[in-house]
Scaffold this active site. Sequence first.
Site, PDB file in Angstrom:
ATOM      1  CB  VAL A 174      -1.248   3.079   5.391  1.00 30.08           C
ATOM      2  CG1 VAL A 174      -1.885   2.017   6.259  1.00 30.08           C
ATOM      3  CG2 VAL A 174      -2.299   4.033   4.871  1.00 30.08           C
ATOM      4  CB  CYS A 206       2.696  -0.248  -6.881  1.00 27.95           C
ATOM      5  SG  CYS A 206       2.438  -1.993  -7.079  1.00 27.95           S
ATOM      6  N   GLY A 211       0.815  -1.211   0.000  1.00 31.68           N
ATOM      7  CA  GLY A 211       0.000   0.000   0.000  1.00 31.68           C
ATOM      8  C   GLY A 211       0.841   1.248   0.000  1.00 31.68           C
ATOM      9  CD  GLU A 250       6.675  -6.045  -1.757  1.00 33.39           C
ATOM     10  OE1 GLU A 250       7.037  -5.296  -2.675  1.00 33.39           O
ATOM     11  OE2 GLU A 250       7.367  -6.987  -1.339  1.00 33.39           O
TER      12      GLU A 250
END
Lengths: 501, 568
Positions: B292, B344, B288, B310
């Site tokens: 966070v 991503c 994410g 990741e």
Amino acid sequence: MSNPPSPSPTRWFKALRRTRLGEPCLRTYPLECVDLLRRARIAFQAGRTLKECFRLTQLEALVRMLEEHECDFVDALGRDLHKPRFETVVFELITVKNEALHAITNLKKWMQPQPVEKNLSTTLDECLVISEPLGVVFIMGSWCNPVQMCLVPLVGAIAAGNCALVSPSEYTVHTAELLHRLIPFYLDNECFHVILAGISDLPEIVELKFDHIFFTGNKEEGSKIAVAAARTLTPVTLILGSKNPCYVDQNCDVATTVQRIAWACFHNAGQSLTAPSYILCHTDVKARLVQALKCCLMEFYGPDPRESRSFGRMVNLDIFGRTRDLLWRSGKVVVGGQVTEAEKYIAPTVLTEVAESDPIMQQEVFGPVLPILSVNDVDEAIAFINKQEKPLCVYAYSTNSKIISRIMQETSSGSFCSNDCILQSLMVALPFGGVGACGMGSFHGRYSFETFSHRKASLLRGTRFECVTYLRFPPYEDRNLSLMTWACALSQKSQGWCQIL
Amino acid sequence: VRHRCAGRGRLARLTCRLWPRPPGRSSARSAQRAGLHVTADGFPGQFFRLRRAASSSRFRAVQSRRGDAGTDGRTDGRQAAAPDCRCAGSAMSAPAAGEKMEIHSQMVERLRAAFRSGVTVPEEFRRTQLTSLMSMIKDNEDQISEVLHRDLAKPKFEAVLSEIEIVLNELHYAISNLARWMQPEYVSKSLATKLDDCFIRREPLGVVLIIGPWNYPLQLLILPLVSAIAAGNCVVIKPSEVSGATESLVAELIPKYLSQDCYTVARGGAEETKALLENRFDHIFYTGSQAVARSVVQAASIHLTPVTLELGGKCPCLIYGRINIAAAARRLVWAKYFNAGQSCVAPDYVLCTKAARDALVPALREVLEEFYGKEPKESPDFSRIVSDRHWTRLMELLKKTSGKVVVGGEADQEDKYIAPTVVVDLQGDDALMAHEIFGPILPILTVESLEEGVDFINGKEKPLALYVFSDESSVVKTVMENTSSGGFCSNDAIVHMTLPGLPFGGVGMSGWGSYHGRWGFEEFSHRRACMLRGWALERLNGLRYPPYSSEKLKWLRWTTSPHSCSLM
């Protein structure tokens, strides 16, 4: 909380105040660390450490340092821990030297990009895993084996091509100062620095933002380091102390067992991360074991271990006091038990009739105290071990290989050794590290190299073969999709040679 | 009462081996219909209310009674095939309701008990679970594409390619290599340990938590799950609540196909995740955003839990030197606008020379028209932005940027649509260059030389992936050696992550740890050094015992002097 702390006036002030109070002047303040870190980072970014020859030179220099200054190390460790020359040479110097020599021999192999298996669409391309250095790493060693715990990770960091800041424990002042003095003479002055920092300063230094943090030591400090590292999103390797169980089965060669345990348990006056912390023995063998331990200790250290030149001392009064209290508050002393505060001496001590709730079973012990607990069978021992937090090492002594493999399979720990102690943590070829409560990550040999490297997946393609690539482009057609799923299914049957074309 | 499998090894293993057999196709379909009905009201808000209610004792009683019924049904299921269906039905309604009631700590405790019982250790168990995970994907392929379309308007082609096939491939790879991975690895021995066994065992870690993102809600959740199952862990799966439809489907399917004792799905938003993280796990795998990630790592550090992160990052794409612009543009456009730029590993921005830019922009325009037609909004092959919040964020970036929009720029809030957009003439400190874009906006920056490009990349945080387009291998080599990134791919993008042989993971601010194939297995395993010594040669051993003498030391030095020897 997100930004790494900047050198603020309060820090200046702190540094100034400390100096004025006349604390030991050999001390690196966080502010200096900022400067050292900056220097190391510049050197790293300039690519100094990337070349193989640079790393080899540094490793060779490290070996030279250990060879040329053996006496200084023996002397420093003797003053810090009253460590016998033999132990210093075997545990600290030879171990590091082996590690460095192993790295020198294998460095070329480790640095080589590893090709991986390809699939249909990439048969004409190069698929490689390249190990690249992380950047500037921070290594904190424990005081148990101050040279080994600082330099073995440093060997890995050098081999992987990182710059490093090394912080030996402040408890072993002389060793720390020696490293601080020697390393600039041998290693590159921009890339590698030794800092002398107090334990309370470490979290603050960790927050300066390194690329990797390597810590060995006890659990309390380890968690502080982990929390500080989390604030700056830094990966950590932690090797933490724990209560290492040692099971002794009724079928074993008691004399040999006892020798191996006593050696492991009382070398360096028991101050070791890997020493067995308590014995779980079969009830039948307990009396024999205690008797044999008595004889063995007599043989090892003579009638009065205080006189023996083979027995160490506690590192400082804090640890001494803590261990003494634990010793006095638990179980029954069957061997040893004498303490001399002035010398920080605690005799090799064996305790029996220890209850699980005794303080000595609740806390980490760094000292020459060995409690013996008895169990009725191996199941009980396994249940006992599994009830505790996962330890760093589990040891088992038995001539019955079934029992050994049961203990190995049904317990979990950082490492396992049967019919001996500690040796698994000194092997260059085996990874040594923790799991669960005793840390994360591992080191030694190839595994140090991997800990301090990033494995970059690299795919080198050409721009040819556009005729195959076009299948995946929009506008998406069902025909293309079915062609591709067909190819995938085909490839799965024959071991994955095709994926996205 | 609540966990019957825990205590009894054999029976538990038997039932677990029998249990995860997926129900037949017809029963599965009817169950799905019912399942959809159940999940229709499964929104986070309600979940929260119910969780609070769960603390009342009355509720707990109901729950334990249900749990009981579930396990009974399971043991019955061994006797005949018919009860198997019934059991599937009851299990399906039970977890949907029961899961909400289950307080996190109880859930983790339950999994831990299952792990302690050792059911996950045997190879057959892992293989069965992986196989049923595979049939879960295969049986429900249509449904999966449908929910992905609902969440992200993902075209079927992209869904199949990036979510379904890639997971199936990974599963195949894991299943066929599992036995090899599980073998102990023997290491070279030194003189002193010639007679002993020295090897490395891969042991499962325990209960792991996998937190998935919303951009590839299935792939990035199931791939780590495959690794975790292969490594023999028990898993709490937390799909992203942003992609709600997929979350519901995963929550519904997982308990139906996988062993409920070992794998469970936790649902909910940020609040629930926070509460979940208060529990002690043995490993946390988070995919994410950086913001966070920081709180995840902080929560984990309290329990000293290792974390794999990741994260994303601004993945640069450098175009330099001799190059076939048309081919490069096609690959670039495909990679950038795949899933509307919400990947991503999508190229975040392009770095090229002025001349290359002047050739690239028309090529991009042409390729975009070829791919998505004159009106990309009408194209069925172009995804939408996942949520209003992200749509607004992207539109604000477009508003703030000082660059010039040369292609696209249209948007529609109703539809959460943003056209494939190309922005040129912007500076390094532009709003678009501050954070990861994560949308269909492609800024093109110009550099004068290759060195400047490399310096620009090195001036930023390390990205998850780095792409170079060039026909000159010297350019590729220079960039590869002088930059650092999670992955590297030349003359293409994204494709490097589809190979199970290559590790996938970030470095620096794009995360740490890696997975896919063997690397994932390693990530979820503990490498335990084992040394089995014999009793022989005690005389030789005696060298190391006190009382120490210089004689002994001399001997020891001599025996350890050859390079491959550690200590007698």
